[in-house]
Write an enzyme that holds these catalytic residues in place. Structure first.
Site: not given
Ligand code: X5A
Ligand code: ZN
Length: 693
Positions: A20, A135, A172, A174, A265, A305
């Site tokens: 994935d 999240h 972050d 996101h 990230d 990452y």
């Protein structure tokens, strides 16, 4: 008061068991890479190491529904096809038989960190965890997150320790929509998130990630979203977001605890974020938060990452928590147009809720706007920012392909080169052996200085001191001459990187003359840019060339004035809120734009600063100059100031300013006028995109 590092090796157990591409980046090597680098830098050894415990189910229920917790518990017994089928019911999530255990350790680590900080075992700390949390929602896993580590920690702090106000800073890249949903209607949690958005084109593509989601009900105004609509943003944009959005609100909110959703990230090299902020930026962001909540900061890992970038960024964050000075920021410190537009819009959305930004006044479009989902950018797409090294940085070795070079093109290889050159620079950036030196006429035991402050006994050679002293009658006197000799020696040691910072108690009549010599001798010894901040009407030497090598900032002048781009005067603000807005919207933006190699802070007999204000000023000015701050104070102020300034110079959090009060209209007007005149030269002052529309 130390720094905790919470970790458990078992958090490396969960991993993706099928193919994935979206989820493959969240892998066990992330933690291994971070830990290896922390050890290599000797940082792990400087922390109080705590082994993470598992959170209890009752603790998970602080945020998550019992049904959802039971569902995750059940994944321990599933085989791979079953895990895969369950994972597919959520967005960007994978389960592994070890996920439940890892996720409980991740929550437990955050709780242990909060307990250690709130019981006073440590001042602050960092939890290295997997899976991430921001999240995750009451009854849903999302975006690699299983339980919401930070949200549970916030509820725990309030329930178990009676904390009344928690600030969550989510840096972050996101949007932590999970955290936003959990605290949407709760005014005891101020949630700030910046995130890559690109007008809704970037994951998780939510309408509620935009500036106009500000919270609901009693929680209106306590959700702050700063969407980034362009990639390639960097140090200047992030620092501007803190100075012009987060910090004013955070000081007004006055948290008792800060939780950082510390995802990296948002750093250079990350495949998700595609941003350009360098690892040192995270040291600066951490430092900027330290004056809040008495320095009680708990950072909890989220994303990140790119292994090298992640590891360096975590090191920088931890160093700042430990109180080390941050290396100066690389890059030209000019925010991007697109970033300024985002900053302008979030300020407009929050002006109705917060006196601190209301008062500062808005840019060209003063009205809160509707969403821009799907809209095209107002700003021309800018080339990725050049990223030259700071002039104070030691030469990188080997010579890298640094951006800023006209030949430079942003490619994957150039990002790798930037990172590896930064690694070399950071290795070079050895901290001076002495953090703070004090120049005192007589060593004074009543001053209550921390034991690691060096009392400066050595002086510059008598001949050198006398040559300088000849310029001023006031320096003829023995006491003044003795102090001058020691101060010249201190400045020399700072240049030689033997000492980071210092302060000097100067006999009153000799203060102006001593300052004059300190400035001239620093310039003579090669200082390229010297920032001089005075707490009163102290005149800039008239015959000093206005050549851009010195920037004078008088806080406490008769009236606001800009005799030149390098000479700015402003009256002392009337309220605590006014003082804070001076700091965030004038002093720090000027300092970050100017990028000094030395800062002199002068507190003469008439300085109008209270001790906590002086401490905050000195604490924050260390950021733009890599810690190289020297305070000259009038001897009679020493009893009041020496102890508190010595502490902030060695990296302690400054004392609180007391309750927030709105800036007065006079202060706001004065600031606004100055800002308009100075913005063309000092780009970090901007709070809105240039008007062109
Ligand atoms: C914690 C975190 C990112 C999920 C990205 C999914 N999650 N495309 O960084
Ligand atoms: Zn992320």
């Amino acid at each position: 008061m130390g720094t905790a590092l919470v970790y458990h090796e078992a958090m490396t157990a969960a991993r993706l068991l099928w193919d994935d591409p979206e989820c493959a980046i969240e892998r066990p090597e992330r933690l291994a890479a971070v830990l290896e680098r922390l050890r290599e830098r000797g940082l792990e050894q400087r922390c109080l190491g705590l082994q993470a415990r598992e959170a209890s189910e009752a603790e998970l229920h602080l945020v998550h529904s019992p049904e959802y917790v039971a569902l995750v518990r059940g994944t321990q017994a599933l085989d791979t096809p079953e895990l895969r089928a369950l994972s597919a019911k959520f967005d960007a999530v994978y389960f592994h038989p070890a996920t439940f255990h890892c996720a409980r350790l991740a929550v437990g680590a955050a709780l242990q960190l909060v307990d250690a900080v709130l019981t006073g075992t440590v001042r602050n700390g960092l939890a290295l965890v997997r899976p991430p949390g921001h999240h995750s929602q009451r009854a849903a896993a999302n975006g690699f997150c299983v339980f919401n580590n930070v949200a549970i920690a916030a509820r725990h702090a309030m329930q178990t320790h009676g904390v009344r106000r928690v600030l969550i800073v989510d840096w972050d890249i996101h949007h932590g929509q999970g955290t936003q949903y959990i605290f949407e209607d709760d005014p005891s949690v101020l949630y700030f998130s910046w995130h890559r958005y690109e007008f809704g084109r970037f994951w998780p593509h939510l309408r509620e990630s935009d500036v106009d989601s500000v919270g609901r009900g009693l929680g209106r105004g306590f959700t702050v979203n700063l969407p980034w609509n362009q990639v390639g943003l960097g140090n200047a944009d992030y620092v501007a977001a803190f100075l012009h959005v987060l910090l004013p609100l955070a000081f007004e909110f006055n948290p008792e605890l800060i939780l950082i959703s510390a995802g990296f990230d948002s750093a250079i090299g990350d495949p998700e974020g595609q941003m350009q902020a360098t690892p040192e930026c995270f040291a600066h962001l951490t430092q900027l938060l330290q004056p809040l909540a008495r320095g009680r900061i708990c950072a909890v890992l989220e994303g990140g990452y790119h292994l090298e970038s992640l590891a360096q960024s975590v090191c920088m964050t931890l160093q700042a928590l430990l109180g080390d000075p941050a290396p100066p920021l690389s890059g030209n410190m000019e925010p991007h147009c697109s970033a300024l537009e985002s900053i302008e819009r979030v300020r407009a959305s929050h002006a109705p809720h917060w006196a601190s930004i209301q008062a500062e006044g808005q840019g060209a479009s003063a009205q809160p706007e509707d969403s821009v989902v799907g809209r095209e950018p107002n700003c021309p797409l800018e080339p990725i920012a050049p990223l030259g090294p700071h002039p104070c940085s030691p030469p990188p070795n080997p010579l890298p392909l640094l951006p800023g070079d006209p030949e430079f093109k942003e490619t994957e290889a150039s990002t790798e080169a930037t990172l590896s050159s930064l690694r070399n620079q950071l290795h070079f950036h050895l901290l001076p052996p002495v953090r703070v030196a004090a120049v005192l006429a007589v060593s004074d035991a009543t001053l209550d200085l921390p034991p690691d402050v060096l009392c400066q006994e050595d002086s510059a050679p008598a001949e050198e001191t006398q040559t300088w002293a000849r310029r001023h009658a006031a320096l003829a006197q023995d006491m003044a001459l003795g102090t001058l000799g020691k101060l010249l020696c201190l400045l020399d040691w700072i240049r030689a990187e033997q000492v980071s910072s210092g302060f000097a108690a100067i006999p009153g009549p000799a203060l102006v003359a001593t300052l004059d010599v300190a400035v001239r001798s620093s310039l003579a010894h090669g200082s390229q840019r010297l920032l001089c901040v005075t707490g009163e009407q102290l005149d800039r030497p008239l015959d000093l060339a206005d050549d851009g090598r010195t920037l004078w900032l008088q806080l406490g002048a008769e009236e606001a004035a800009v005799p030149s781009m390098f000479h700015v005067s402003i009256p002392m603000p009337e309220t605590a809120g006014g003082f804070l807005s001076y700091l965030f919207t004038l002093v720090l933006p000027l300092a970050y734009s100017f990028r000094p190699d030395l800062v002199l802070v002068v507190l003469g007999p008439a300085h109008g600063l209270q001790a906590p204000q002086a401490a905050l000023l000195v604490a924050l000015l260390q950021g733009p100059v890599g810690g190289r701050v020297v305070v000259l104070m009038e001897e009679v102020s020493t009893a009041q100031l020496a102890g508190v300034l010595a502490r902030v110079l060695r990296g302690d959090s400054p004392p609180s300013l007391g309750p927030f009060s709105a800036p007065s209209p006079e202060d706001t007007q004065a600031l606004k006028g100055l800002r308009q005149q100075l913005e063309p030269q000092w780009k970090m002052l901007q709070v809105a995109a240039p008007v062109k529309r």
